[in-house]
Write a protein that holds these residues in place. Sequence first.
Motif, short mmCIF file in Angstrom:
data_model
loop_
_atom_site.label_atom_id
_atom_site.label_comp_id
_atom_site.label_asym_id
_atom_site.label_seq_id
_atom_site.Cartn_x
_atom_site.Cartn_y
_atom_site.Cartn_z
N CYS A 150 7.66 1.08 3.61
CA CYS A 150 6.56 0.74 2.71
C CYS A 150 6.88 -0.58 2.03
CB CYS A 150 6.34 1.85 1.69
SG CYS A 150 4.94 1.53 0.60
N LYS A 151 5.98 -1.54 2.12
CA LYS A 151 6.21 -2.86 1.54
C LYS A 151 6.30 -2.80 0.01
CE LYS A 151 3.41 -5.15 5.06
NZ LYS A 151 2.17 -5.91 5.26
N VAL A 152 5.62 -1.85 -0.60
CA VAL A 152 5.57 -1.81 -2.06
C VAL A 152 6.50 -0.76 -2.66
CG1 VAL A 152 3.24 -2.75 -2.18
CG2 VAL A 152 3.56 -0.28 -2.05
N ASP A 153 7.17 0.04 -1.86
CA ASP A 153 8.03 1.09 -2.39
C ASP A 153 9.17 1.38 -1.42
OD1 ASP A 153 9.08 3.12 -3.92
OD2 ASP A 153 7.60 4.60 -3.33
N THR A 154 10.18 0.53 -1.43
CA THR A 154 11.31 0.71 -0.51
C THR A 154 12.46 1.47 -1.13
OG1 THR A 154 12.21 -1.43 -1.14
CG2 THR A 154 10.81 -1.37 0.82
N LYS A 155 12.33 1.80 -2.42
CA LYS A 155 13.46 2.48 -3.07
C LYS A 155 13.71 3.85 -2.45
CE LYS A 155 10.64 4.43 -6.69
NZ LYS A 155 10.03 4.23 -7.93
N ASN A 156 14.87 4.38 -2.69
CA ASN A 156 15.30 5.68 -2.19
C ASN A 156 15.42 5.73 -0.67
OD1 ASN A 156 15.45 6.82 -4.82
ND2 ASN A 156 13.25 7.11 -4.80
N GLY A 157 15.55 4.59 -0.04
CA GLY A 157 15.80 4.58 1.40
C GLY A 157 14.65 5.09 2.24
N ALA A 158 13.43 4.80 1.83
CA ALA A 158 12.25 5.25 2.58
C ALA A 158 12.01 4.34 3.78
CB ALA A 158 11.03 5.31 1.67
N PHE A 159 12.85 4.51 4.78
CA PHE A 159 12.76 3.78 6.04
C PHE A 159 12.82 4.80 7.16
CE2 PHE A 159 14.20 0.60 3.15
CZ PHE A 159 13.84 -0.62 3.67
N GLY A 160 12.19 4.50 8.27
CA GLY A 160 12.27 5.40 9.41
C GLY A 160 11.92 4.71 10.70
N VAL A 161 12.33 5.32 11.80
CA VAL A 161 12.06 4.80 13.13
C VAL A 161 11.00 5.68 13.78
CG1 VAL A 161 13.04 4.37 15.42
CG2 VAL A 161 14.37 3.84 13.36
N THR A 162 9.95 5.05 14.29
CA THR A 162 8.88 5.80 14.94
C THR A 162 9.38 6.40 16.26
OG1 THR A 162 8.04 3.79 15.97
CG2 THR A 162 6.99 4.48 13.90
N GLN A 163 8.86 7.57 16.57
CA GLN A 163 9.22 8.32 17.77
C GLN A 163 8.04 8.31 18.75
OE1 GLN A 163 12.43 9.58 17.91
NE2 GLN A 163 12.57 8.44 15.99
N PRO A 164 8.24 8.77 19.98
CA PRO A 164 7.12 8.80 20.93
C PRO A 164 5.90 9.57 20.42
CG PRO A 164 9.18 9.11 22.09
CD PRO A 164 9.51 9.14 20.62
N GLU A 165 6.11 10.62 19.64
CA GLU A 165 4.96 11.39 19.12
C GLU A 165 4.16 10.63 18.06
OE1 GLU A 165 8.63 13.12 16.91
OE2 GLU A 165 8.18 12.46 18.95
N HIS A 166 4.66 9.51 17.59
CA HIS A 166 3.93 8.69 16.61
C HIS A 166 3.08 7.63 17.28
CE1 HIS A 166 7.57 9.91 14.05
NE2 HIS A 166 6.56 10.69 13.73
N GLU A 167 3.24 7.47 18.56
CA GLU A 167 2.48 6.49 19.33
C GLU A 167 0.98 6.71 19.11
OE1 GLU A 167 2.56 3.29 22.01
OE2 GLU A 167 4.35 4.52 21.77
N GLY A 168 0.27 5.64 18.73
CA GLY A 168 -1.18 5.72 18.54
C GLY A 168 -1.61 6.29 17.20
N ARG A 169 -0.68 6.77 16.41
CA ARG A 169 -1.02 7.22 15.05
C ARG A 169 -1.18 5.96 14.20
NH1 ARG A 169 -0.44 10.77 18.42
NH2 ARG A 169 -0.16 12.95 17.93
N VAL A 170 -1.66 6.09 12.99
CA VAL A 170 -1.96 4.91 12.19
C VAL A 170 -1.13 4.85 10.92
CG1 VAL A 170 -4.30 4.83 13.13
CG2 VAL A 170 -3.90 5.94 10.93
N ALA A 171 -0.98 3.63 10.42
CA ALA A 171 -0.29 3.38 9.16
C ALA A 171 -1.11 2.36 8.38
CB ALA A 171 1.12 2.86 9.41
N SER A 172 -1.10 2.51 7.07
CA SER A 172 -1.83 1.55 6.24
C SER A 172 -1.12 0.20 6.30
CB SER A 172 -1.91 2.04 4.79
OG SER A 172 -0.72 1.75 4.10
N LEU A 173 -1.80 -0.82 5.82
CA LEU A 173 -1.21 -2.15 5.80
C LEU A 173 -0.16 -2.29 4.70
CD1 LEU A 173 -4.25 -4.44 6.63
CD2 LEU A 173 -2.56 -3.43 8.17
#
Length: 135
Positions: free
Chosen positions: A75-98
Amino acid sequence: MFESLSNQMHWPIRNLAHCLRINGQSRFQIDSLAEYEVLGVTNRGGGVAIKRRVQGSELRMREYQYASADQLMWCKVDTKNGAFGVTQPEHEGRVASLNMCLADIDVTVLDPKFLQFFFQLPTVTEGITAASLGT
Protein backbone atom coordinates in the motif's frame (compact mmCIF):
# COMPACT_ATOMS: atom_id res chain seq x y z
CA MET A 1 22.30 -10.94 8.17
CA PHE A 2 22.11 -11.97 4.50
CA GLU A 3 25.69 -10.92 3.79
CA SER A 4 27.18 -13.99 5.50
CA LEU A 5 24.79 -16.34 3.67
CA SER A 6 25.53 -14.56 0.40
CA ASN A 7 29.26 -14.94 0.94
CA GLN A 8 28.94 -18.64 1.79
CA MET A 9 26.78 -19.36 -1.26
CA HIS A 10 28.64 -16.94 -3.58
CA TRP A 11 25.40 -15.06 -4.31
CA PRO A 12 25.59 -11.42 -5.27
CA ILE A 13 23.73 -8.93 -3.09
CA ARG A 14 21.65 -6.55 -5.16
CA ASN A 15 19.32 -3.69 -4.47
CA LEU A 16 15.61 -4.60 -4.75
CA ALA A 17 15.31 -2.01 -7.51
CA HIS A 18 17.46 -4.35 -9.63
CA CYS A 19 14.78 -7.07 -9.37
CA LEU A 20 11.52 -5.09 -9.46
CA ARG A 21 9.71 -2.99 -12.07
CA ILE A 22 6.66 -0.92 -11.12
CA ASN A 23 3.74 -2.07 -13.26
CA GLY A 24 1.64 0.86 -14.44
CA GLN A 25 0.19 -0.86 -17.49
CA SER A 26 -2.67 -2.84 -15.98
CA ARG A 27 -5.04 0.03 -15.15
CA PHE A 28 -8.65 -0.10 -16.23
CA GLN A 29 -11.98 1.63 -15.66
CA ILE A 30 -14.45 -0.07 -13.31
CA ASP A 31 -17.65 -1.39 -14.86
CA SER A 32 -20.47 -0.66 -12.41
CA LEU A 33 -22.30 -3.85 -13.44
CA ALA A 34 -19.34 -6.21 -13.06
CA GLU A 35 -18.26 -8.07 -9.93
CA TYR A 36 -14.69 -7.80 -8.68
CA GLU A 37 -12.49 -9.52 -6.12
CA VAL A 38 -10.35 -6.85 -4.45
CA LEU A 39 -6.87 -7.66 -3.15
CA GLY A 40 -5.11 -6.29 -0.11
CA VAL A 41 -1.93 -7.00 1.85
CA THR A 42 -1.71 -8.22 5.42
CA ASN A 43 0.70 -7.03 8.11
CA ARG A 44 4.00 -8.63 9.01
CA GLY A 45 4.59 -10.11 5.57
CA GLY A 46 1.39 -12.13 5.77
CA GLY A 47 1.00 -11.84 2.03
CA VAL A 48 -1.67 -10.86 -0.43
CA ALA A 49 -5.28 -11.82 0.22
CA ILE A 50 -8.63 -11.42 -1.46
CA LYS A 51 -10.22 -8.94 0.94
CA ARG A 52 -13.70 -8.68 -0.53
CA ARG A 53 -15.98 -9.37 -3.47
CA VAL A 54 -17.99 -6.35 -4.63
CA GLN A 55 -20.07 -4.97 -7.44
CA GLY A 56 -18.36 -2.24 -9.44
CA SER A 57 -21.09 0.17 -8.40
CA GLU A 58 -19.94 -0.20 -4.76
CA LEU A 59 -16.40 0.99 -5.48
CA ARG A 60 -15.70 4.70 -4.95
CA MET A 61 -12.56 4.82 -7.06
CA ARG A 62 -13.37 4.33 -10.74
CA GLU A 63 -9.91 3.23 -11.86
CA TYR A 64 -8.25 0.04 -10.59
CA GLN A 65 -5.48 -2.28 -11.74
CA TYR A 66 -5.32 -5.97 -12.52
CA ALA A 67 -2.85 -8.13 -10.61
CA SER A 68 -0.63 -10.83 -12.09
CA ALA A 69 1.23 -13.64 -10.35
CA ASP A 70 4.70 -12.90 -8.98
CA GLN A 71 4.26 -9.23 -8.21
CA LEU A 72 5.32 -7.49 -5.03
CA MET A 73 2.32 -5.60 -3.65
CA TRP A 74 2.19 -2.93 -0.97
CA CYS A 75 0.00 0.00 0.00
CA LYS A 76 1.49 3.33 -1.07
CA VAL A 77 -0.10 5.18 1.85
CA ASP A 78 0.32 2.61 4.63
CA THR A 79 3.50 0.54 4.51
CA LYS A 80 3.97 0.30 8.26
CA ASN A 81 3.88 -3.06 10.02
CA GLY A 82 5.40 -4.83 7.03
CA ALA A 83 2.26 -4.87 4.89
CA PHE A 84 3.96 -6.31 1.82
CA GLY A 85 3.14 -9.45 -0.09
CA VAL A 86 3.81 -11.41 -3.26
CA THR A 87 0.88 -12.22 -5.53
CA GLN A 88 0.19 -15.89 -6.23
CA PRO A 89 -1.37 -17.58 -9.29
CA GLU A 90 -4.81 -17.43 -7.63
CA HIS A 91 -4.55 -13.61 -7.56
CA GLU A 92 -4.19 -13.41 -11.33
CA GLY A 93 -6.91 -11.16 -12.76
CA ARG A 94 -8.08 -9.94 -9.35
CA VAL A 95 -8.00 -6.19 -8.80
CA ALA A 96 -6.22 -3.73 -6.55
CA SER A 97 -6.90 -0.06 -5.98
CA LEU A 98 -4.44 2.53 -7.22
CA ASN A 99 -3.43 3.02 -3.56
CA MET A 100 -1.63 -0.29 -3.97
CA CYS A 101 1.64 -0.58 -5.82
CA LEU A 102 2.28 -3.65 -7.97
CA ALA A 103 5.86 -4.33 -9.01
CA ASP A 104 6.76 -7.15 -11.38
CA ILE A 105 9.44 -9.42 -9.92
CA ASP A 106 12.26 -10.49 -12.22
CA VAL A 107 12.06 -14.19 -11.37
CA THR A 108 15.35 -14.85 -13.18
CA VAL A 109 17.09 -12.82 -10.46
CA LEU A 110 14.88 -13.16 -7.37
CA ASP A 111 12.71 -16.05 -6.17
CA PRO A 112 9.26 -14.66 -5.22
CA LYS A 113 9.02 -17.18 -2.34
CA PHE A 114 12.26 -15.83 -0.88
CA LEU A 115 10.95 -12.26 -1.18
CA GLN A 116 7.77 -13.22 0.69
CA PHE A 117 9.89 -14.89 3.37
CA PHE A 118 12.08 -11.77 3.59
CA PHE A 119 9.06 -9.57 4.42
CA GLN A 120 8.05 -11.99 7.19
CA LEU A 121 11.30 -11.52 9.11
CA PRO A 122 10.76 -9.54 12.33
CA THR A 123 13.90 -7.47 11.64
CA VAL A 124 12.48 -6.38 8.28
CA THR A 125 9.00 -5.67 9.67
CA GLU A 126 10.43 -3.64 12.54
CA GLY A 127 12.71 -1.72 10.18
CA ILE A 128 9.83 -0.87 7.85
CA THR A 129 7.65 0.25 10.76
CA ALA A 130 10.43 2.44 12.19
CA ALA A 131 11.06 4.02 8.78
CA SER A 132 7.31 4.66 8.24
CA LEU A 133 6.75 6.97 11.19
CA GLY A 134 5.67 10.53 10.50
CA THR A 135 3.66 12.12 7.74
